[in-house]
Motif scaffolding. Structure first.
Motif, short mmCIF file in Angstrom:
data_model
loop_
_atom_site.label_atom_id
_atom_site.label_comp_id
_atom_site.label_asym_id
_atom_site.label_seq_id
_atom_site.Cartn_x
_atom_site.Cartn_y
_atom_site.Cartn_z
N CYS A 69 47.09 27.63 35.02
CA CYS A 69 45.86 28.02 34.33
C CYS A 69 46.04 27.82 32.82
O CYS A 69 47.08 28.16 32.27
N GLN A 70 45.03 27.25 32.17
CA GLN A 70 45.12 26.97 30.74
C GLN A 70 44.81 28.18 29.87
O GLN A 70 44.98 28.13 28.66
N THR A 71 44.37 29.28 30.48
CA THR A 71 44.11 30.50 29.70
C THR A 71 45.34 31.40 29.65
O THR A 71 45.77 31.81 28.58
N CYS A 72 45.91 31.70 30.83
CA CYS A 72 47.06 32.61 30.87
C CYS A 72 48.38 31.90 31.16
O CYS A 72 49.45 32.51 31.02
N GLY A 73 48.33 30.62 31.56
CA GLY A 73 49.56 29.85 31.81
C GLY A 73 50.24 30.16 33.14
O GLY A 73 51.31 29.63 33.43
N LYS A 74 49.63 31.01 33.98
CA LYS A 74 50.25 31.38 35.26
C LYS A 74 49.86 30.39 36.35
O LYS A 74 48.90 29.65 36.21
N ASN A 75 50.60 30.44 37.47
CA ASN A 75 50.32 29.51 38.58
C ASN A 75 49.26 30.09 39.52
O ASN A 75 48.73 31.17 39.29
N ILE A 76 49.00 29.38 40.61
CA ILE A 76 47.91 29.74 41.53
C ILE A 76 48.12 31.11 42.18
O ILE A 76 47.15 31.81 42.48
N ASN A 77 49.39 31.54 42.37
CA ASN A 77 49.66 32.83 43.02
C ASN A 77 49.49 34.02 42.08
O ASN A 77 49.15 35.11 42.51
N LEU A 78 49.72 33.80 40.79
CA LEU A 78 49.69 34.91 39.83
C LEU A 78 48.40 34.99 39.02
O LEU A 78 48.04 36.06 38.55
N CYS A 79 47.70 33.87 38.83
CA CYS A 79 46.48 33.88 38.03
C CYS A 79 45.30 34.36 38.89
O CYS A 79 45.01 33.78 39.93
N VAL A 80 44.63 35.41 38.45
CA VAL A 80 43.49 35.95 39.21
C VAL A 80 42.19 35.26 38.83
O VAL A 80 41.16 35.47 39.48
N GLY A 81 42.21 34.43 37.80
CA GLY A 81 41.01 33.72 37.37
C GLY A 81 40.33 34.39 36.19
O GLY A 81 40.57 35.56 35.89
N HIS A 82 39.48 33.63 35.51
CA HIS A 82 38.78 34.11 34.31
C HIS A 82 37.31 33.71 34.39
O HIS A 82 36.98 32.67 34.96
N PHE A 83 36.44 34.52 33.79
CA PHE A 83 35.00 34.28 33.87
C PHE A 83 34.52 33.42 32.71
O PHE A 83 35.13 33.38 31.64
N GLY A 84 33.41 32.73 32.94
CA GLY A 84 32.67 32.04 31.90
C GLY A 84 31.23 32.53 31.95
O GLY A 84 30.89 33.39 32.76
N TYR A 85 30.36 31.97 31.11
CA TYR A 85 28.95 32.37 31.18
C TYR A 85 28.04 31.20 30.85
O TYR A 85 28.43 30.26 30.15
N ILE A 86 26.82 31.24 31.40
CA ILE A 86 25.78 30.24 31.14
C ILE A 86 24.61 30.96 30.48
O ILE A 86 24.15 31.99 30.98
N ASP A 87 24.14 30.43 29.36
CA ASP A 87 22.94 30.96 28.72
C ASP A 87 21.72 30.26 29.30
O ASP A 87 21.64 29.02 29.25
N LEU A 88 20.77 31.02 29.83
CA LEU A 88 19.56 30.44 30.40
C LEU A 88 18.54 30.18 29.29
O LEU A 88 18.35 31.02 28.41
N GLU A 89 17.90 29.02 29.35
CA GLU A 89 16.90 28.66 28.34
C GLU A 89 15.69 29.58 28.40
O GLU A 89 15.07 29.88 27.39
N LEU A 90 15.33 30.02 29.61
CA LEU A 90 14.22 30.94 29.79
C LEU A 90 14.67 32.09 30.68
O LEU A 90 15.44 31.87 31.63
N PRO A 91 14.23 33.32 30.41
CA PRO A 91 14.63 34.43 31.29
C PRO A 91 14.01 34.29 32.67
O PRO A 91 12.92 33.73 32.82
N VAL A 92 14.71 34.78 33.69
CA VAL A 92 14.21 34.74 35.08
C VAL A 92 14.46 36.11 35.73
O VAL A 92 15.29 36.88 35.27
N PHE A 93 13.71 36.37 36.81
CA PHE A 93 13.90 37.62 37.54
C PHE A 93 15.18 37.56 38.37
O PHE A 93 15.48 36.53 38.97
#
Length: 499
Positions: A69-93
Motif C-alpha cells: 500500500c502506498q499510504t501505510c507501506g504495509k502488505n495485503i495481510n496487514l493493510c486494512v485499506g484507506h478511504f477516498g471521496y468523490i464530490d458530486l456536482e449536484l446534490p442527490v437524495f
C-alpha cells in the motif's frame, strides 16, 4: 502451512461503546486520504498500473501480494485499506434515507423551515424526547405523533405560509420519466383554490408568452404542485433551527438533517472490492462497486461540461437524473420502479446486498461462518449413552483435534499418539515445537523421529478421544440453551448419537 487462528493486536484495547450516526460531508473528507476525480481505472501501459486519483489508486490500499500500500507501506495481510471521496456536482437524495427525508418535509414549513407546531406543543415534545434513556420504540411513537399533528396543519403557525401534502412522485404523474426518487408537494387550495391557481399561473406569465402550451399544462391539474429537487430540500434542511432538530428524533451531536442529502460520497478501500485477473481474456474483472463509482465520476464530468457549455435544461436534468439513479443503485441495486430506458444491462450487487440476507456480512460472515474445529451431521438416538454424553463418529474425531501441551505425566502417551499419526485413532495431526511458529503435519515425514524429539512444552494436536468435553448444538438454535457441553464418546458409525 495451516492458517493462523487469530492475530494479536499491538496494544490491548477495550471497546467502551459504539454509536451510529449519519456521515457528514466534512467527516467524509477528514477520514479520506485522496480526492477521487479520474474516471479511468488503468494507465495505458504494459503493467496496467492503476491511474492516480482513480477509484483503484494504490493509496486506497492494496489487493496484490506484489505491491504494498502506498499510504501505510504495509502488505495485503496487514493493510486494512484507506478511504477516498468523490464530490458530486449536484446534490442527490440518499436512497436509504428517502423515507426519512419525506417524513421531515411533512413535519416542517416549506417557507421558514420550522416544525409546524406552536411553541407550547414544541416544548412538551422536547421535554419528552430529551430523556436519553428512551427506547427506540418509544422515540418512534413520539415521532409518529409529531408527524400526524404536522400533517393536519396546512398553515404555518410562525410565518402563516400555506403548506401542502408531501409525498413521493410516482412515474407518470407529471414526472419526467427519468429519476426514481422525486418528491412533490401538492397544495389543496380548498376555498382559496381559485386564487391560488391564479397566483400560481401569474408566476409563469413570461414563460407563457413564449410557449402557450405551458398554460394548458398548469390548468390541467386540479392541484398546485411543486417538485422538490435535492437542492431545494438541502436549502430547507440547512435552515432548520437547532432547537427544532430534536423534534425530528435526531441527535444533533451525531447527525444533522442536511447530511441526509448526498453532496459527497465515500470511496471504500480496494480490499473490499478487489480486481480479479481473468484467466479467459486479457485484463481484469472489476467489482460492481468499482464500476458503479467509475460511472458516477463519468456522469459528474458530463454535468460539469453541461454547466460550462450552457446546455439545455433537458440535457442538464437528464444528467442529474442519471447521477441520482447511479448513486441509488450503488447503495441498493434491487431498486424498484427504475424506468426501462435507464435500467442497467447487468444487475450488480450494491452495498445493501452485501450486508443483508443469508449470504450477507451479518448472517453469512459475522453470526454464522465457516470455522475450523466444527462439524455437523445427522443426529440419532442411542439408549446406551449416559445423559451427559454425545456419540461422535470416528471420522469426525480424526479431524476435530485438541491442542495438548506435553508435560512429564503425558510425554509417553503423546509420543505414542505422534507415532500413530493422523490415520490411526487415537493419534495426532500436528506437532508444534516449543518456540517455533510452524506446525509439522504428521501425515508426511518420519513420525518415530519426531516422537523421540518431543520435549516438554511442545504442543500436540491430538484426535478427539472419549471423555473430551465438546459443545453440542441442535439446529435450529432458538435460544442459548440449544448449545450445551457434553462428553464425547467415539463410535464407528456415521451419525451423532444422544440419549
Amino acid at each position: 502451512m495451516p492458517k493462523e487462528q487469530f492475530r494479536e493486536t499491538d496494544v490491548a484495547r477495550k471497546i467502551s461503546h459504539i454509536s451510529f450516526g449519519v456521515e457528514s460531508a466534512e467527516s467524509m473528507q477528514q477520514q479520506s486520504h485522496i480526492h477521487v476525480v479520474a474516471k479511468n481505472l488503468y494507465n495505458q501501459d504494459i503493467q496496467r498500473t492503476p491511474i492516480a486519483y482513480g477509484v483503484l489508486d494504490k493509496r486506497l490500499g492494496t489487493n496484490s501480494k506484489e505491491s504494498p500500500c502506498q499510504t501505510c507501506g504495509k502488505n495485503i495481510n496487514l493493510c486494512v485499506g484507506h478511504f477516498g471521496y468523490i464530490d458530486l456536482e449536484l446534490p442527490v437524495f440518499h436512497v436509504g434515507y428517502f423515507r426519512s427525508i419525506i417524513s421531515i418535509l411533512q413535519t416542517i414549513c416549506k417557507n421558514c423551515a420550522r416544525v409546524l407546531l406552536n411553541e407550547e406543543e414544541k416544548s412538551q415534545f422536547r421535554i419528552r424526547l430529551s430523556n436519553d434513556n428512551l427506547s427506540y420504540m418509544v422515540k418512534k411513537a413520539i415521532r409518529k405523533k409529531i408527524v400526524e399533528k404536522c400533517k393536519k396543519l396546512t398553515k404555518c403557525p410562525h410565518c402563516k405560509f400555506d403548506n401542502g401534502f408531501v409525498k413521493k412522485l410516482t412515474a407518470g404523474k407529471g414526472s419526467t420519466g427519468g429519476s426514481v426518487l422525486k418528491i412533490v408537494c401538492e397544495k389543496h387550495g380548498g376555498a382559496n383554490k381559485e386564487n391560488m391557481m391564479k397566483n400560481h399561473i401569474e408566476k409563469f406569465n413570461s414563460a407563457i408568452e413564449t410557449n402557450p402550451e405551458i398554460k394548458n399544462a398548469l390548468t390541467a391539474s386540479n392541484n398546485v404542485s411543486q417538485i422538490f429537487t435535492p437542492i431545494d430540500v438541502l436549502k430547507l434542511f440547512e435552515r432548520i433551527p437547532q432547537s427544532d432538530i430534536p423534534l425530528l428524533a435526531m441527535d444533533t451531536r451525531r447527525s444533522q438533517p442536511k447530511d441526509l442529502i448526498f453532496t459527497r460520497m465515500l470511496v471504500p478501500p480496494v480490499s473490499i472490492r478487489p480486481s480479479v485477473v481473468s484467466d479467459l481474456k486479457a485484463g481484469t474483472n472489476e467489482d460492481d462497486l468499482t464500476m458503479r463509482q467509475s460511472e458516477i465520476i463519468f456522469i459528474n464530468d458530463v454535468i460539469k461540461k453541461h454547466k460550462l457549455s450552457g446546455a439545455s435544461v433537458n440535457m442538464y436534468q437528464e444528467g442529474w437524473d442519471f447521477l441520482q439513479l447511479q448513486t441509488a443503485l450503488y447503495i441498493n441495486s434491487e431498486l424498484s420502479g427504475v424506468p426501462l430506458a435507464m435500467m442497467p444491462k447487468k444487475p450488480g450487487r450494491g452495498l445493501v446486498q452485501r450486508l443483508k440476507g443469508k449470504q450477507g456480512r451479518f448472517r453469512g460472515n459475522l453470526s454464522g461462518k465457516r470455522v475450523d474445529f466444527s462439524s455437523r451431521t445427522v443426529i440419532s438416538p442411542d439408549p446406551n449413552l449416559q445423559i451427559d454424553q454425545v456419540g461422535v463418529p470416528l471420522h469426525v474425531a480424526k479431524i476435530l483435534t485438541y491442542p495438548e501441551r506435553v508435560i512429564h505425566a503425558n510425554i509417553d502417551h503423546m509420543r505414542q499418539l505422534v507415532i500413530n499419526g493422523p490415520d490411526k485413532w487415537p493419534g495426532a495431526n500436528y506437532v508444534q515445537q516449543k518456540g517455533s511458529a510452524f506446525k509439522k503435519f504428521l501425515k508426511y515425514g518420519n513420525r518415530e523421529k519426531l516422537a523421540q524429539e518431543l520435549k516438554l512444552g511442545d504442543l500436540v494436536e491430538r484426535h478427539l478421544r472419549n471423555g473430551d468435553v465438546v459443545l453440542f448444538n441442535r439446529q435450529p438454535s432458538l435460544h442459548k440453551l440449544s448449545i450445551m457441553a457434553h462428553r464425547a464418546q467415539i463410535h464407528k458409525h456415521r451419525t451423532f448419537r444422544q440419549v
